[in-house]
Design an enzyme around this catalytic site. Structure first.
Site, PDB file in Angstrom:
ATOM      1  N   HIS A  44      56.528  51.560  40.337  1.00 53.09           N
ATOM      2  CA  HIS A  44      55.613  50.430  40.143  1.00 53.09           C
ATOM      3  C   HIS A  44      55.970  49.314  41.127  1.00 53.09           C
ATOM      4  O   HIS A  44      57.130  49.185  41.512  1.00 53.09           O
ATOM      5  CB  HIS A  44      55.721  49.913  38.696  1.00 53.09           C
ATOM      6  CG  HIS A  44      54.660  48.912  38.373  1.00 53.09           C
ATOM      7  ND1 HIS A  44      54.784  47.578  38.669  1.00 53.09           N
ATOM      8  CD2 HIS A  44      53.430  49.068  37.829  1.00 53.09           C
ATOM      9  CE1 HIS A  44      53.684  46.948  38.293  1.00 53.09           C
ATOM     10  NE2 HIS A  44      52.849  47.824  37.777  1.00 53.09           N
ATOM     11  N   GLU A  86      47.541  50.690  43.550  1.00 54.23           N
ATOM     12  CA  GLU A  86      47.487  49.284  43.164  1.00 54.23           C
ATOM     13  C   GLU A  86      47.831  48.382  44.335  1.00 54.23           C
ATOM     14  O   GLU A  86      49.008  48.124  44.579  1.00 54.23           O
ATOM     15  CB  GLU A  86      48.511  48.995  42.066  1.00 54.23           C
ATOM     16  CG  GLU A  86      48.384  49.821  40.820  1.00 54.23           C
ATOM     17  CD  GLU A  86      49.144  49.180  39.669  1.00 54.23           C
ATOM     18  OE1 GLU A  86      48.511  48.736  38.718  1.00 54.23           O
ATOM     19  OE2 GLU A  86      50.389  49.102  39.759  1.00 54.23           O
TER      20      GLU A  86
END
Lengths: 224, 224, 224, 224
Positions: free
Chosen positions: D94, D142
């Site tokens: 992430h 993302e």
């Protein structure tokens, strides 16, 4: 606050130290320590903190926290969450999970805010002195070259323990010093206490032992 | 050792601070500082240390070293190489290049071994106290939230400077404290000295200034 | 662009590879490679790039760049600065200086912008395939367990080289594959070429050799 | 394997997403998703995995694992432990917890070994292509500049989703692409699916919403 003298057992990611097997190990440690004056605690992976806190009776430390608050910190260890899960304290800056000095300072401050006992790991007398200035509850001196080995720092390099105790006392006498790295026997523990420490932090010597109960009883005897 | 009071100018990776343009900037700084009592130095990217040391007359610091020795450390900054290239010292643990506490301790020790002046950056009074215990020549207190801003730490948070000076004195009185973050004017410099610091560490205020000479003269006037 | 087949010699932070001694080593490599068809280049610490580029005649790579631009990046390696200092290219993501995948992608893009040859290090077939998708000029496969050892990856694990060459070809046929880790002899080099690579990346085998000239001639013979 | 289309809700370290409050949130999500065809899952801090898995009925992902095995890895997240605690999968890399490319490859491999669904986060088309070569079950694109914002990547930069889907298909068609960053409404979700993704990964839009149930129902409607 953790009673002293104490023995903190770091379960790391050993096969014997997580989930169901980890709980069995803890039950064994509870039994072995019953009736002894030393305080025993375990440092668990975050994933097991709630489980070990609810099913066992030994105080549980986290192996790490991040100096973060509520918000966008994916994959970080929130001190509040660790506390709610039942941890009484946490290791910070273990040699296998080093932090910057700014983050150590912030992590110690966060422990104070949420009510966790902080135990910062250091690697020599100078870094012990440095960490003492940050005011944690405990620091654990562990020369990296001795971690996981068969020679206790209290035997191999006693001056690191006594030197740390002395320097720490000058800077912040409230900080208690633990002795880490290579501790295996009650004799090592007794020597660590003699050098001025308040206990020991150890891992493989207990967790991977063939006869955990026997090892644990021997270590505890070293406190008496 | 660097004379004090001093002004260390961190060239970072600013467009004005590397290669030929960087050398021009340094020539301007030399001219501006001639006849002033304050010592001026620059902290350069490693790639420019030799060039700036040979072609300029200001002392050159590295912006970073790694606590490594000879061997297999690809992409690391070897203290010996920085020294041979002409650096007199180095920043360590700048907020844009943080190190673990073990590495800060080791980097300060390596500086002593090879003969480089060490200047460790810190972010508040507690980390200043901690770093003092590691015994660097200088430490530079820079609250990260003020770096690159328009308000000097000496005006906005004077207690961080005076508090650092005081705590550092208790722990290791040989360590000199510099004041970083937000320093822009001679007035900021004068205030920093008044609070007990031995000089300032600054960057954008000089490097990206329209009239570098004027800014530099103003800063130096603050030392007189 | 670097001619192929090529031999890139990574000087790391070896005692023989920086400053004046480093230049002597490079002079020796120049002499050894004269008249050979293979292209020889060195990967130097940033601190030596300008010196080695100006005083030597071999192409110089940086050992690392950071994917940053002009600004507040203290202690980082600016691609523009490395280029101005004379580097023709750079290693990226060496096993001793790993980057995140986002940073590798950004570093390769920055190389394209400033005109540096990019050579990204990988550790197995899967990561070679992954890196190929980022479009660097070269990638160098180096299984970490073989780095610095005495067995060449081309002998010990030939399938890692041939497998990387094959997977890379499917994903981006412009990316050239180098063979790293454990290369010591001309035979290792010949084997690497036979497996489809465009050359080798090596370090200790040359830099710490007793007779650098002899080793270098042997390696170059492997290209013929 | 997780059914698709899916919505994975990343609880990060939000105040609403851990411990008792986190469980309440999950209970709300369960209610909101009953009768909808889309699969809903949560990505929880490790400390809550066991609690949320046992007390809730939504599949639980970890927010991170480390590519380690049994042994001396204090403070690391052991895949086996996460699995035993009840997680069905994990996020990897992430943007708030980046890994090196070698570690991403190793973490994906460890997931396969222990039976966890892997979902690797990427930041643009190139890194999506790179990650596809490592063969995770999912990847979630993302762009960091859109995370936590009010504009969905599917509206602001639709070409990043469609481009990722296309490149990933060429490299490894088994890898499913999720759309992350800025997703707030059912319309964003519908657009993401239209662009070829298999679902969305989102966080603040749900976790910090005033009316979680309403937001969740809207998002799920976007899948129908």
């Amino acid at each position: 606050m953790l009673k002293t003298p104490c023995i903190i057992i770091n379960l790391k990611t050993y096969q014997q130290g997580y989930g169901k097997k980890g709980l069995e190990l803890i039950k064994g440690l509870e039994k072995a320590s019953a009736g002894h004056k030393g305080q025993v605690a375990v440092a668990a992976a975050t994933v097991d903190i709630k489980y070990f806190s609810e099913k066992g009776s030994l105080p549980v430390f986290s192996q790490h926290i991040d100096p973060v608050g509520f918000g966008a910190f994916t994959g970080h260890v929130l001190p509040e969450a660790v506390k709610e899960a039942g941890a009484v304290g946490t290791l910070i800056n273990h040699s296998e999970r080093r932090l910057t000095i700014a983050d150590i300072g912030a992590a110690v401050a966060r422990c104070r805010e949420v009510g966790l006992i902080s135990c910062v790991c250091t690697n020599n007398v100078d870094t012990s002195a440095a960490v003492a200035a940050l005011g944690p509850d405990f620091l654990a001196v562990e020369p990296p070259e001795l971690i996981g080995g068969n020679i206790s720092v209290s035997s191999a390099r006693p001056e690191i323990i006594s030197g740390s105790v002395e320097r720490v006392r000058t800077i912040n006498e409230k900080v208690k010093v633990l002795c880490g790295a290579g501790v295996k026997t009650g004799k090592d523990v007794a020597k660590a206490i003699e050098l001025g420490s308040s206990g020991v932090l150890l891992a493989s010597g207990v967790v991977t032992a063939k006869d955990v109960m026997a090892v644990m009883k021997d270590l505890l005897a070293g406190l008496e």
